[in-house]
Design a protein around this motif. Sequence first.
Motif, short mmCIF file in Angstrom:
data_model
loop_
_atom_site.label_atom_id
_atom_site.label_comp_id
_atom_site.label_asym_id
_atom_site.label_seq_id
_atom_site.Cartn_x
_atom_site.Cartn_y
_atom_site.Cartn_z
N TRP A 29 3.97 0.57 2.27
CA TRP A 29 3.07 -0.47 1.86
C TRP A 29 2.67 -0.34 0.47
O TRP A 29 2.54 -1.27 -0.14
CB TRP A 29 1.74 0.19 2.80
CG TRP A 29 0.43 -0.74 2.38
CD1 TRP A 29 0.14 -1.75 3.14
CD2 TRP A 29 -0.54 -0.49 1.21
NE1 TRP A 29 -0.92 -2.49 2.35
CE2 TRP A 29 -1.59 -1.43 1.13
CE3 TRP A 29 -0.66 0.55 0.50
CZ2 TRP A 29 -2.47 -1.73 0.35
CZ3 TRP A 29 -1.75 0.65 -0.55
CH2 TRP A 29 -2.56 -0.52 -0.35
N ALA A 30 2.76 0.80 -0.17
CA ALA A 30 2.25 0.99 -1.43
C ALA A 30 3.23 0.03 -2.51
O ALA A 30 2.72 -0.80 -3.23
CB ALA A 30 2.21 2.49 -2.21
N PRO A 31 4.50 0.29 -2.49
CA PRO A 31 5.32 -0.54 -3.11
C PRO A 31 5.15 -2.21 -3.00
O PRO A 31 5.36 -2.98 -3.80
CB PRO A 31 6.86 -0.23 -2.86
CG PRO A 31 6.67 1.23 -2.41
CD PRO A 31 5.26 1.28 -1.61
N ILE A 32 4.99 -2.53 -1.66
CA ILE A 32 4.77 -3.90 -1.33
C ILE A 32 3.59 -4.29 -1.94
O ILE A 32 3.50 -5.54 -2.51
CB ILE A 32 4.76 -3.90 0.27
CG1 ILE A 32 6.15 -3.85 0.82
CG2 ILE A 32 4.03 -5.59 0.56
CD1 ILE A 32 6.15 -3.72 2.39
N PHE A 33 2.43 -3.64 -1.93
CA PHE A 33 1.03 -4.10 -2.29
C PHE A 33 1.03 -4.05 -3.77
O PHE A 33 0.58 -4.91 -4.31
CB PHE A 33 -0.03 -3.19 -1.62
CG PHE A 33 -1.29 -3.86 -2.09
CD1 PHE A 33 -2.06 -4.99 -1.31
CD2 PHE A 33 -1.97 -3.50 -2.95
CE1 PHE A 33 -3.00 -5.43 -1.65
CE2 PHE A 33 -3.42 -3.80 -3.15
CZ PHE A 33 -3.83 -4.75 -2.50
N PHE A 34 1.56 -2.92 -4.40
CA PHE A 34 1.23 -2.80 -5.88
C PHE A 34 2.48 -3.10 -6.60
O PHE A 34 2.24 -3.41 -7.70
CB PHE A 34 0.80 -1.17 -6.12
CG PHE A 34 -0.59 -0.64 -5.54
CD1 PHE A 34 -1.67 -1.38 -6.05
CD2 PHE A 34 -0.64 0.00 -4.48
CE1 PHE A 34 -3.02 -0.96 -5.69
CE2 PHE A 34 -2.00 0.55 -3.86
CZ PHE A 34 -2.95 -0.25 -4.53
N GLY A 35 3.65 -2.73 -6.21
CA GLY A 35 4.66 -2.97 -6.94
C GLY A 35 5.18 -4.31 -6.80
O GLY A 35 5.15 -4.91 -8.18
N PHE A 36 5.46 -5.01 -5.86
CA PHE A 36 5.53 -6.31 -5.51
C PHE A 36 4.42 -7.15 -5.77
O PHE A 36 4.87 -8.58 -5.76
CB PHE A 36 6.51 -6.73 -4.31
CG PHE A 36 7.80 -5.86 -4.32
CD1 PHE A 36 8.93 -6.36 -5.17
CD2 PHE A 36 7.95 -4.86 -3.16
CE1 PHE A 36 10.03 -5.44 -5.21
CE2 PHE A 36 9.25 -4.27 -3.18
CZ PHE A 36 9.98 -4.38 -4.30
N ARG A 40 -0.24 -10.54 0.94
CA ARG A 40 -0.23 -10.71 2.32
C ARG A 40 0.50 -9.96 3.19
O ARG A 40 0.28 -9.55 4.26
CB ARG A 40 0.01 -12.38 2.51
CG ARG A 40 -1.28 -13.01 2.12
CD ARG A 40 -1.16 -13.90 1.21
NE ARG A 40 -2.61 -14.97 0.88
CZ ARG A 40 -3.17 -14.19 -0.08
NH1 ARG A 40 -2.66 -13.46 -1.10
NH2 ARG A 40 -4.47 -14.95 -0.58
N LEU A 41 1.80 -9.77 2.59
CA LEU A 41 2.81 -8.92 3.23
C LEU A 41 2.08 -7.36 3.66
O LEU A 41 2.33 -6.92 4.59
CB LEU A 41 4.15 -8.80 2.57
CG LEU A 41 4.97 -8.06 3.36
CD1 LEU A 41 5.47 -8.30 4.79
CD2 LEU A 41 6.41 -8.17 2.63
N GLY A 42 1.57 -7.01 2.47
CA GLY A 42 0.71 -5.75 2.36
C GLY A 42 -0.30 -5.63 3.47
O GLY A 42 -0.57 -4.77 4.45
N LEU A 43 -1.19 -6.95 3.85
CA LEU A 43 -2.04 -6.96 4.91
C LEU A 43 -1.25 -6.69 6.35
O LEU A 43 -1.77 -6.15 7.14
CB LEU A 43 -2.76 -8.20 5.05
CG LEU A 43 -3.79 -8.67 5.91
CD1 LEU A 43 -4.71 -7.44 5.91
CD2 LEU A 43 -4.53 -9.76 5.52
#
Length: 137
Positions: A29-36, A40-43
């Motif tokens: 989750w963290a790389p998806i939400f913060f890194g990339f 919406r994918l993080g959600l």
Amino acid sequence: LSRIVKSGSPLTNLATRVWLFHYAANIAWAPIFFGFQNLRLGLLVNLFLVGSLGLGVLPLYYRIDPLAAYLQVPYLVWLLFATKLNQAVCKLNPMVGGVNEAMVQADLCASGEGYNDAMLQYDIKKLQAAAAKYAGL
């Protein structure tokens, strides 16, 4: 997890695999939400985490060791809060044509082109339209 592993239950292997899958999604989750910065994918990952914990991990843990399941409830509450927070961030950063406008503007500023007058005028018109809609004009 240690109470589950030490229990020797026939469900231990399944519970451990479900937990590992859940944990891998949590780590992602963290790389998806913060890194990339893919909000919406993080959600979606957050929704998966809530579902896999509530419908997978907790019921299995409860069948093996009820205390181990109860000890996961604060984590479930945290996941629900984090999911709601992620949803609010998505709402505050709308996508237009599949692109997050704030990211486009930030990229323009970072590339040296800066925030120019045309961009300012565009943003003012958007704000005026939103205010007129809100006021019912």
